[in-house]
Design a protein around this motif. Structure first.
Motif, PDB file in Angstrom:
ATOM      1  N   GLN A  74       0.776  -1.163  -0.094  1.00 40.43           N
ATOM      2  CA  GLN A  74       0.146   0.037  -0.088  1.00 40.43           C
ATOM      3  C   GLN A  74       0.932   1.206   0.140  1.00 40.43           C
ATOM      4  O   GLN A  74       0.435   2.292  -0.735  1.00 40.43           O
ATOM      5  CB  GLN A  74      -0.997   0.031   1.159  1.00 40.43           C
ATOM      6  N   ARG A  75       2.061   1.069   0.745  1.00 39.59           N
ATOM      7  CA  ARG A  75       2.777   2.536   0.676  1.00 39.59           C
ATOM      8  C   ARG A  75       3.527   2.687  -0.413  1.00 39.59           C
ATOM      9  O   ARG A  75       3.571   3.924  -1.115  1.00 39.59           O
ATOM     10  CB  ARG A  75       3.971   2.017   1.764  1.00 39.59           C
ATOM     11  N   GLU A 115       2.225   1.642  -3.392  1.00 40.20           N
ATOM     12  CA  GLU A 115       1.144   1.960  -4.518  1.00 40.20           C
ATOM     13  C   GLU A 115       0.958   3.737  -4.130  1.00 40.20           C
ATOM     14  O   GLU A 115       0.474   4.420  -4.980  1.00 40.20           O
ATOM     15  CB  GLU A 115      -0.095   1.315  -4.019  1.00 40.20           C
ATOM     16  N   GLN A 116       0.846   4.016  -2.852  1.00 36.46           N
ATOM     17  CA  GLN A 116       0.544   5.471  -2.689  1.00 36.46           C
ATOM     18  C   GLN A 116       1.794   6.252  -3.194  1.00 36.46           C
ATOM     19  O   GLN A 116       1.265   7.426  -3.614  1.00 36.46           O
ATOM     20  CB  GLN A 116       0.479   5.533  -1.149  1.00 36.46           C
ATOM     21  N   GLU A 117       2.869   5.876  -2.803  1.00 36.44           N
ATOM     22  CA  GLU A 117       4.046   6.808  -3.557  1.00 36.44           C
ATOM     23  C   GLU A 117       3.907   6.665  -5.071  1.00 36.44           C
ATOM     24  O   GLU A 117       4.364   7.658  -5.574  1.00 36.44           O
ATOM     25  CB  GLU A 117       5.450   5.790  -3.241  1.00 36.44           C
ATOM     26  N   GLN A 132       1.209   6.651  -6.639  1.00 40.02           N
ATOM     27  CA  GLN A 132       0.054   7.672  -7.104  1.00 40.02           C
ATOM     28  C   GLN A 132       0.463   8.771  -6.808  1.00 40.02           C
ATOM     29  O   GLN A 132       0.046   9.806  -7.648  1.00 40.02           O
ATOM     30  CB  GLN A 132      -1.160   7.111  -6.156  1.00 40.02           C
ATOM     31  N   ARG A 133       1.242   9.152  -5.746  1.00 39.68           N
ATOM     32  CA  ARG A 133       1.792  10.508  -5.502  1.00 39.68           C
ATOM     33  C   ARG A 133       2.742  10.964  -6.405  1.00 39.68           C
ATOM     34  O   ARG A 133       2.530  11.983  -7.178  1.00 39.68           O
ATOM     35  CB  ARG A 133       2.493  10.649  -4.407  1.00 39.68           C
TER      36      ARG A 133
END
Length: 272
Positions: free
Chosen positions: A219-220, A222-224, A226-227
């Motif tokens: 998830q981290r 994936e968030q990175e 997306q950012r």
């Protein structure tokens, strides 16, 4: 619990004889190894399982009573420090002789006869009596996986008897010797969906399993991603706005040149 009349046992701490035949019974329930492994894994991954500590699963813990060996195998136990090499505790573990008394033992309730509550003090003694009066384990947890029922008993230093522990507002039990809370959590691990025993630290943070840490990292990442994608889109939009501004300025320049040319053609010298 009613008062327990303790016989005059002479308790000694002796290594299990090499010729002692340990029971070769299968575990009472298929879920027991999974429940025990989950407890140990989260401790290890959280850095709360020192190299000198030992967790046991259905593993013999020994004492000698009036010259007779007694072995009980709790479904899970935590021993803060062993004083010998791990190779020396392959078959069994003898407190005092080989290391500390366990600070907690757990039984996963499965025996319809309720042996987890046995206060039988004649030889061989029952589990409850052995943990309370012989080993004097500070914490005794009895867990019923199907219903999720959890009882935690704490040894009263004055009476030498177990008292039922009171959970906090989140229904978690503080295990002082481990500086952790113990509680029941519902979810899925290794294709088993149901009730699990879990650890929480003093701030209430859940100690995660390996699969949860992997998912957390996924998830981290994936968030990175997306950012980074949002930043790329923002930079692209900024570039488009700059290009539009450049084109507008170019159009304005060309319009000014056409106007100047028209003025000159009319005999008028344009002002700068």
């Amino acid at each position: 619990m009613t008062a327990i009349i303790t016989p005059d046992y002479q308790i000694t701490w002796e290594k299990l004889p090499d010729d002692y035949k340990l029971p070769d019974d299968p575990v009472d329930n298929i879920n027991q190894p999974f429940l025990a492994a989950a407890l140990t894994e989260s401790l290890e991954l959280a850095g709360k399982l020192p190299a000198s500590a030992l967790t046991t699963t259905n593993y013999g813990i020994c004492a000698t009573l009036n010259g007779k060996t007694v072995v009980k195998a709790p479904d899970w136990a935590y021993i803060p420090q062993i004083k010998v090499s791990r190779e020396e505790v392959i078959r069994s573990y003898t407190p005092q002789l080989e290391g500390d008394i366990p600070v907690i033992v757990m039984e996963f309730l499965s025996d319809p006869e309720g042996s987890e509550y046995s206060i039988k003090f004649t030889y061989p003694p029952g589990k409850w009596f052995f943990y309370e009066s012989i080993l004097k384990v500070p914490n005794y947890a009895i867990f019923e996986p199907d219903s999720g029922g959890l009882e935690v008993y704490v040894l009263d230093q004055d009476t030498g008897r177990y008292n039922l522990h009171t959970p906090n507002e989140n229904q978690r039990y503080w295990i002082e010797e481990m500086n952790l809370y113990l509680g029941v959590w519902q979810g899925t691990r290794e294709n088993r969906t149901g009730n699990w025993l879990r650890w929480w630290d003093e701030s209430g943070q859940l100690l995660l399993w390996g699969s949860e840490l992997v998912e957390q990292e996924r998830q981290r990442v994936e968030q990175e991603r997306q950012r980074a994608e949002q930043e790329r889109q923002r930079a692209e939009q900024e570039q488009q706005r700059a290009e539009q501004e450049r084109q507008r300025a170019e159009q304005e320049r060309q319009r000014a040149e056409r106007l100047a040319a028209q003025l000159r053609a009319a005999g008028i010298e344009p002002q700068d």
